[in-house]
Write a protein that holds these residues in place. Sequence first.
Motif, PDB file in Angstrom:
ATOM      1  N   ALA A  47       0.339  -1.183  -0.045  1.00  0.00           N
ATOM      2  CA  ALA A  47       0.009   0.215  -0.044  1.00  0.00           C
ATOM      3  C   ALA A  47       1.061   0.753  -0.036  1.00  0.00           C
ATOM      4  CB  ALA A  47      -0.988   0.078   1.169  1.00  0.00           C
ATOM      5  N   ILE A  48       1.858   1.027   0.842  1.00  0.00           N
ATOM      6  CA  ILE A  48       2.242   2.397   0.955  1.00  0.00           C
ATOM      7  C   ILE A  48       3.541   2.477  -0.572  1.00  0.00           C
ATOM      8  CG2 ILE A  48       5.077   3.246   2.174  1.00  0.00           C
ATOM      9  CD1 ILE A  48       3.543   1.756   4.725  1.00  0.00           C
ATOM     10  N   ALA A  49       3.999   1.492  -1.328  1.00  0.00           N
ATOM     11  CA  ALA A  49       5.138   1.913  -1.453  1.00  0.00           C
ATOM     12  C   ALA A  49       3.932   1.857  -3.868  1.00  0.00           C
ATOM     13  CB  ALA A  49       5.529   0.175  -2.445  1.00  0.00           C
ATOM     14  N   SER A  50       2.792   1.683  -3.251  1.00  0.00           N
ATOM     15  CA  SER A  50       2.018   2.302  -4.845  1.00  0.00           C
ATOM     16  C   SER A  50       1.562   3.727  -4.764  1.00  0.00           C
ATOM     17  CB  SER A  50       0.849   0.925  -4.808  1.00  0.00           C
ATOM     18  OG  SER A  50      -0.831   1.585  -5.339  1.00  0.00           O
ATOM     19  N   ASN A  51       0.779   3.955  -3.654  1.00  0.00           N
ATOM     20  CA  ASN A  51       1.169   4.645  -3.415  1.00  0.00           C
ATOM     21  C   ASN A  51       1.840   6.415  -3.396  1.00  0.00           C
ATOM     22  OD1 ASN A  51      -1.690   5.050  -2.094  1.00  0.00           O
ATOM     23  ND2 ASN A  51      -1.568   4.571  -0.706  1.00  0.00           N
ATOM     24  N   ILE A  52       3.400   5.533  -2.709  1.00  0.00           N
ATOM     25  CA  ILE A  52       4.502   6.518  -3.422  1.00  0.00           C
ATOM     26  C   ILE A  52       4.589   6.969  -4.992  1.00  0.00           C
ATOM     27  CG2 ILE A  52       6.750   6.504  -3.170  1.00  0.00           C
ATOM     28  CD1 ILE A  52       6.549   5.747  -0.282  1.00  0.00           C
ATOM     29  N   TRP A  53       4.869   5.177  -5.405  1.00  0.00           N
ATOM     30  CA  TRP A  53       4.680   5.575  -7.039  1.00  0.00           C
ATOM     31  C   TRP A  53       3.565   6.286  -7.880  1.00  0.00           C
ATOM     32  CZ3 TRP A  53       9.054   3.691  -9.765  1.00  0.00           C
ATOM     33  CH2 TRP A  53       8.459   3.658 -11.055  1.00  0.00           C
ATOM     34  N   THR A  54       2.811   6.512  -7.546  1.00  0.00           N
ATOM     35  CA  THR A  54       1.136   6.799  -7.991  1.00  0.00           C
ATOM     36  C   THR A  54       1.521   8.420  -7.785  1.00  0.00           C
ATOM     37  OG1 THR A  54      -0.269   5.440  -7.507  1.00  0.00           O
ATOM     38  CG2 THR A  54      -1.025   7.141  -7.991  1.00  0.00           C
ATOM     39  N   ILE A  55       1.804   9.003  -6.439  1.00  0.00           N
ATOM     40  CA  ILE A  55       1.896  10.380  -6.286  1.00  0.00           C
ATOM     41  C   ILE A  55       3.834  10.594  -7.265  1.00  0.00           C
ATOM     42  CG2 ILE A  55       3.153  11.968  -4.749  1.00  0.00           C
ATOM     43  CD1 ILE A  55       1.703  10.285  -2.663  1.00  0.00           C
ATOM     44  N   TYR A  56       4.386  10.153  -7.428  1.00  0.00           N
ATOM     45  CA  TYR A  56       5.519  10.175  -7.861  1.00  0.00           C
ATOM     46  C   TYR A  56       5.884  10.756  -9.424  1.00  0.00           C
ATOM     47  CZ  TYR A  56       9.084  10.957  -4.324  1.00  0.00           C
ATOM     48  OH  TYR A  56       9.908  11.563  -2.965  1.00  0.00           O
ATOM     49  N   SER A  57       4.902   9.515 -10.021  1.00  0.00           N
ATOM     50  CA  SER A  57       4.788   9.128 -11.422  1.00  0.00           C
ATOM     51  C   SER A  57       3.891  10.445 -11.722  1.00  0.00           C
ATOM     52  CB  SER A  57       4.190   7.951 -11.783  1.00  0.00           C
ATOM     53  OG  SER A  57       3.199   7.930 -10.831  1.00  0.00           O
ATOM     54  N   LYS A  58       2.951  11.095 -11.479  1.00  0.00           N
ATOM     55  CA  LYS A  58       1.870  11.895 -11.162  1.00  0.00           C
ATOM     56  C   LYS A  58       2.904  13.646 -11.584  1.00  0.00           C
ATOM     57  CE  LYS A  58      -2.382  10.402 -10.066  1.00  0.00           C
ATOM     58  NZ  LYS A  58      -3.606  10.724  -8.580  1.00  0.00           N
ATOM     59  N   HIS A  59       4.033  12.999 -11.035  1.00  0.00           N
ATOM     60  CA  HIS A  59       3.972  14.422 -10.779  1.00  0.00           C
ATOM     61  C   HIS A  59       5.858  14.471 -11.670  1.00  0.00           C
ATOM     62  CE1 HIS A  59       1.950  15.409  -6.913  1.00  0.00           C
ATOM     63  NE2 HIS A  59       2.381  16.411  -7.181  1.00  0.00           N
ATOM     64  N   CYS A  60       6.153  13.911 -12.744  1.00  0.00           N
ATOM     65  CA  CYS A  60       7.455  13.386 -12.903  1.00  0.00           C
ATOM     66  C   CYS A  60       6.855  14.963 -14.216  1.00  0.00           C
ATOM     67  CB  CYS A  60       7.140  12.458 -14.118  1.00  0.00           C
ATOM     68  SG  CYS A  60       8.222  11.376 -13.059  1.00  0.00           S
ATOM     69  N   LYS A  61       7.465  15.700 -15.144  1.00  0.00           N
ATOM     70  CA  LYS A  61       7.654  16.725 -15.631  1.00  0.00           C
ATOM     71  C   LYS A  61       7.413  15.963 -17.234  1.00  0.00           C
ATOM     72  CE  LYS A  61      10.252  19.913 -12.888  1.00  0.00           C
ATOM     73  NZ  LYS A  61      11.752  20.609 -13.431  1.00  0.00           N
ATOM     74  N   PRO A  62       6.098  16.813 -17.871  1.00  0.00           N
ATOM     75  CA  PRO A  62       6.088  16.421 -19.236  1.00  0.00           C
ATOM     76  C   PRO A  62       7.049  15.912 -20.422  1.00  0.00           C
ATOM     77  CG  PRO A  62       4.163  17.033 -18.576  1.00  0.00           C
ATOM     78  CD  PRO A  62       5.514  17.795 -17.618  1.00  0.00           C
ATOM     79  N   GLY A  63       7.195  15.384 -21.119  1.00  0.00           N
ATOM     80  CA  GLY A  63       8.201  14.876 -21.722  1.00  0.00           C
ATOM     81  C   GLY A  63       9.679  15.088 -21.356  1.00  0.00           C
TER      82      GLY A  63
END
Length: 123
Positions: A47-63
């Motif tokens: 649960a912790i890993a999934s939440n961390i991954w989701t948050i970080y991947s959503k905040h990656c800069k496009p391109g």
Amino acid sequence: MLKPKLISQVLQQATTGGVMATILLNPEGSLLAFAAQSDRDARIYGAIASNIWTIYSKHCKPGVGALSFLMLECEEGKVAITVVSTMILCLVAKDDVELGILKAKSEALTRHLEEPLSRVAGY
């Protein structure tokens, strides 16, 4: 067809040398297979890993590129999170495990699981 018991056996091979848990999750964070001391530990780590991954991947800069690997040093251990096909792979280790060892184990599991998991990713 992929068998969860066989995947758990593969994950168990990486759960040595200070690695306490190896977990495979779907993109929503549900456990698919794991090797850990207990089901409870696997669910919590997952649960912790999934939440961390989701948050970080959503905040990656496009391109700039997608997030492909994440390593964290925590108070009581280290965590490596990566993607295998469309699944999330998480390794949780004791504090004394070197980051290089954790990364090498993650990459080895990714290479081993990528092809079989990509066959079932569309289902």
